[in-house]
Structure formats: C-alpha cells, structure tokens
Design a protein around this motif. Structure first.
Motif, PDB file in Angstrom:
ATOM      1  N   HIS A 160     -39.377  14.048  -5.284  1.00 37.59           N
ATOM      2  CA  HIS A 160     -38.657  14.493  -4.085  1.00 37.59           C
ATOM      3  C   HIS A 160     -38.591  13.386  -3.039  1.00 37.59           C
ATOM      4  N   ASP A 191     -37.026  16.299 -10.900  1.00 37.39           N
ATOM      5  CA  ASP A 191     -37.290  16.500  -9.473  1.00 37.39           C
ATOM      6  C   ASP A 191     -36.556  15.461  -8.626  1.00 37.39           C
ATOM      7  N   ASN A 194     -32.728  16.411  -8.783  1.00 34.34           N
ATOM      8  CA  ASN A 194     -32.391  17.602  -8.011  1.00 34.34           C
ATOM      9  C   ASN A 194     -32.317  17.300  -6.519  1.00 34.34           C
ATOM     10  N   THR A 195     -33.340  16.612  -5.992  1.00 34.04           N
ATOM     11  CA  THR A 195     -33.330  16.303  -4.564  1.00 34.04           C
ATOM     12  C   THR A 195     -32.228  15.317  -4.216  1.00 34.04           C
ATOM     13  N   TYR A 196     -32.029  14.298  -5.052  1.00 33.36           N
ATOM     14  CA  TYR A 196     -30.988  13.299  -4.797  1.00 33.36           C
ATOM     15  C   TYR A 196     -29.614  13.955  -4.721  1.00 33.36           C
ATOM     16  N   GLN A 197     -29.354  14.864  -5.642  1.00 34.48           N
ATOM     17  CA  GLN A 197     -28.058  15.545  -5.649  1.00 34.48           C
ATOM     18  C   GLN A 197     -27.934  16.532  -4.492  1.00 34.48           C
ATOM     19  N   GLU A 198     -29.052  17.165  -4.107  1.00 35.24           N
ATOM     20  CA  GLU A 198     -29.032  18.048  -2.936  1.00 35.24           C
ATOM     21  C   GLU A 198     -28.674  17.278  -1.662  1.00 35.24           C
ATOM     22  N   GLN A 199     -29.064  15.999  -1.612  1.00 30.75           N
ATOM     23  CA  GLN A 199     -28.737  15.167  -0.452  1.00 30.75           C
ATOM     24  C   GLN A 199     -27.264  14.753  -0.444  1.00 30.75           C
ATOM     25  N   SER A 400     -41.959  28.888  -6.296  1.00 29.33           N
ATOM     26  CA  SER A 400     -40.804  28.015  -6.563  1.00 29.33           C
ATOM     27  C   SER A 400     -40.290  28.196  -7.985  1.00 29.33           C
TER      28      SER A 400
END
Length: 400
Positions: A160, A191, A194-199, A400
């Motif tokens: 993350h 992980d 997922n966070t990179y794409q959420e950004q 989660s």
C-alpha cells in the motif's frame, strides 16, 4: 487465493476470539513459574531463506546477550529449530517443540507459507507465538488468533505505501510488476496494484517467477524490450541477489526504476552481496538502518557481527524486545496469559523498528513505514537512506 483456516466455521470463531483478550488467559500448560523460560526460535537455516534465518537468529541472540538471558526475573533457555523453508518440516518441528520440549513461547518464521501452516497448531495449543518476519495478510485478518502476535508488517502495509509513493513521486503509468509466485509475492503485488490503481494509476504486464529462480535472463530480455518506466518487484533472499546482479550484467541497472518492499534491498542480506547494483532502488519498509529508533541496535549489531543489520536480524532483535516487555510486565509469570497479552496491548513498546503498538482486534503491530532509497553513505557504501516516513500504518484488519 484463500488464506482462511481449513476448519468449517473457523472464521467466525477466530474473529470473536481475536477480539477477546480473556481467551488468552486459558493456560496451555501448568508448570512451575520459577524455572527457566523456554523460548523457541523457528527459522530457516537452510533452503532459499537460509541467510535470512541466520541473521534472525543473530539478532535474537544479541538481544538475549544484552539482557543476560533473563526476562521477567527468570532465566531464558533458547531453543532453535530449522524449518528448511518447508511448511511440512515446520509443522513437524513445532509439534516437537510443543509436545516434547514443552516450550513457553515461540518466535520466528521467515516465510508466509510456514506462518499459515503452523497457525492452527499454535492456536490449538494456546501457545504464545510471535511471528517475526512472515507478512501474510491473513494472520491479521481471517486467520487472526488471540495467541499470535505480529511484531512485523503485513504485505498490505508495504504494498500500500509502496503504491502511494510510486504514484506520487515516480510515475502514474507505464509500470509493470514482477513477483515470486508464492503467498508473499502474490500478496505484495496485488496490494501494490490495488492501491496504485485506486490512486488513478495504470499498470501493464504482471510477470511471475518461481521461488528459487536460478536465472532471470528471459525476464530481463523482456524488460529490455518493453522498457517500462518502473518495475514493482517482490523478490527476497537469494532471488533478490541474483536479480540485481543480472540487472547489472545485462546493463539494465539505472535504466529502469526498481521499486519494491524492503526485502528486495535488504541492507544485510542483499545489498552486502550486490553492492552498487542496488544503488537507486526504492523500497517501503518497516525497517531501516537509517531510522533514528534503530541507532543503538545498529551500533551493537555492527560491533557484534561487523556489518549493518537488515530486516531479519532486526526482526529477531525486536521479537526479543517485545517478548521481554510482556514478561517483565508480568514478572515472568505466564500462568495468566491474559495479563501477559494485556501488557503488550496497553502501551506502545520502543523497538529497533520504532514505536510499536498492537491492534487489539488481531495482535498486529501498527508501525511507521519508511521510504528507503539506496544511496552511498559518507563511507561510500550503498545504504538504505530514509527519505520519507508514513507514520502509524495499520492493516485494515479482520473485516477487510
């Protein structure tokens, strides 16, 4: 991939158990409280993580030497077992330690596969267990146990923060991922992604390689042809060493930004072996020899072993610090495990990782995560230099 325990209905039971410190108070074994405490270290002294296992043992032994092998007013006897990096062997060794050696506390474990394999055994034995290194997310979530503490990171905590830093400071697109194809590698890569794409970032190809890959040449030829803006990589131990050396051999070092969890640039067990081939690498890690909290340990470890510590040695040392804090609080009396557990939950512990608090939902540590860049220090050595700190990173936990 499913990380939940195999027994039917275990998930709901564990979530309730993890939330109840009183369950920790059921005695596993009644024995005199004035004899030596038996603390066992389960680590990998052979196989792909052998160098990490030796470092972990050295870190724990240094801590025990500093406290004269005494915790909570009682002498400590250390037992060390080699899991060979194999879950089946780890299961056999843990059963031996519980049934024949009658240990009081278990610590160690390098690999996520092994941590998950022994989880039910230590849970059923109600054995206070401290996972020193393995990052499996499940042990902070669906497989959390009231008897298992994690004085280390989860995969999510590093993946993350690695994604946050990469998106904010490196590139917002044009990167790919490369991971060892086992539990830890899958988690770190997922992980991060997922966070990179959420950004708002976009990623290209995902490449998987077997643990213990002897030759990265086909992958490196792929990288040379595709020329990604960055590669987020999880490789550890001997795999990380071979990767950096071959990146330099294929003249790719410095041309592609390499980012990863700290194991990829471990100060002791990777950078020592590859030298300048690690320069410019960026990692997110709960450990850094440049962190202010680590300085006393770094000096002592250098005096003891003549080199800078990495994660495994620091995690062995920190595991000892955490166990000692709990034992000192209960004056060495483990007959009341609820009091032992509560002492660890009550207040943060000062460790060589930094201040460490534990989440009462799952006994998972809440940690500062350092962004390290490998630069040359004042002596010209490649060194993990802290360039940023993400404070008090907490895993999402059981829901989660």
């Amino acid at each position: 991939m499913t990380l939940s325990p195999t027994r039917a209905g275990r998930r709901q039971l564990l979530l309730a158990a993890a939330a109840s410190p009183l369950l920790f108070g059921v005695p596993r074994l009644l024995r005199a409280q004035d004899g030596p405490l038996k603390i066992a270290l389960l680590t990998s002294l052979s196989g792909p993580f052998a160098s990490l296992g030796e470092s972990m043992r050295a870190g724990l032994e240094l801590m025990l030497q500093q406290c004269n092998y005494e915790m909570g007013g009682r002498k400590v006897q250390l037992l060390v077992e080699d899991d060979h990096g194999k879950p089946d062997e780890a299961i056999r060794k843990v059963r031996k330690l519980i049934e024949r050696d009658k240990i009081d506390i278990l610590g160690g474990v390098i690999s996520a596969n092994i941590a998950l394999a022994i989880r039910d055994i230590v849970h059923d034995a109600q054995l206070p267990t401290f996972i020193s290194n393995a990052a499996a997310n499940g042990l902070a979530r669906e497989a959390a146990s009231p008897y298992v503490f994690r004085p280390t990171k989860t995969s999510w905590m590093l993946g993350h923060t690695g994604a946050l830093w990469t998106f904010e400071h490196i590139e917002k697109s044009g990167g790919i991922t490369l991971g060892s194809d086992y539990t830890a590698g899958r988690e770190y890569i997922e992980d991060f992604a997922n966070t990179y794409q959420e950004q708002g970032g976009t990623l290209g190809e995902r490449i998987w390689t077997p643990l213990g890959t002897p030759d990265f040449a086909p992958i490196l030829m792929n990288l040379a042809a595709s020329n990604p803006k960055f590669v987020y990589t999880f490789l550890a131990g001997a795999d990380a060493v071979r990767f950096h050396q071959q990146m330099q051999d294929y003249q790719l070092h410095g041309k592609i930004q390499i980012v990863g969890p700290g194991a990829l640039f471990d100060q002791e067990d990777v950078i020592t072996a590859v030298g300048d081939a690690a320069l410019g690498g960026v990692s997110t890690f709960h450990q850094s020899p440049g962190a202010p909290a680590a300085q006393d340990f770094v000096a002592a470890y250098q005096a003891s072993r003549g080199r800078l510590p990495g994660e495994a040695s620091t995690s062995g040392y920190v595991t000892g610090q955490v166990i000692k804090a709990g034992l000192d609080a209960v004056k060495g009396d483990l007959s009341n495990k609820a009091a032992f557990k509560q002492a660890l939950l009550d207040k943060p512990i000062n460790t060589a990782f930094g201040p460490m608090a534990f989440d009462p939902r799952n006994n998972q540590s809440i940690l500062d995560i350092y962004v390290n860049r490998v630069e040359k220090d004042t002596q010209g050595r490649p060194f993990n230099t802290v360039v940023h700190t993400y404070q008090r990173i907490q895993d999402p936990g059981p829901r989660s």
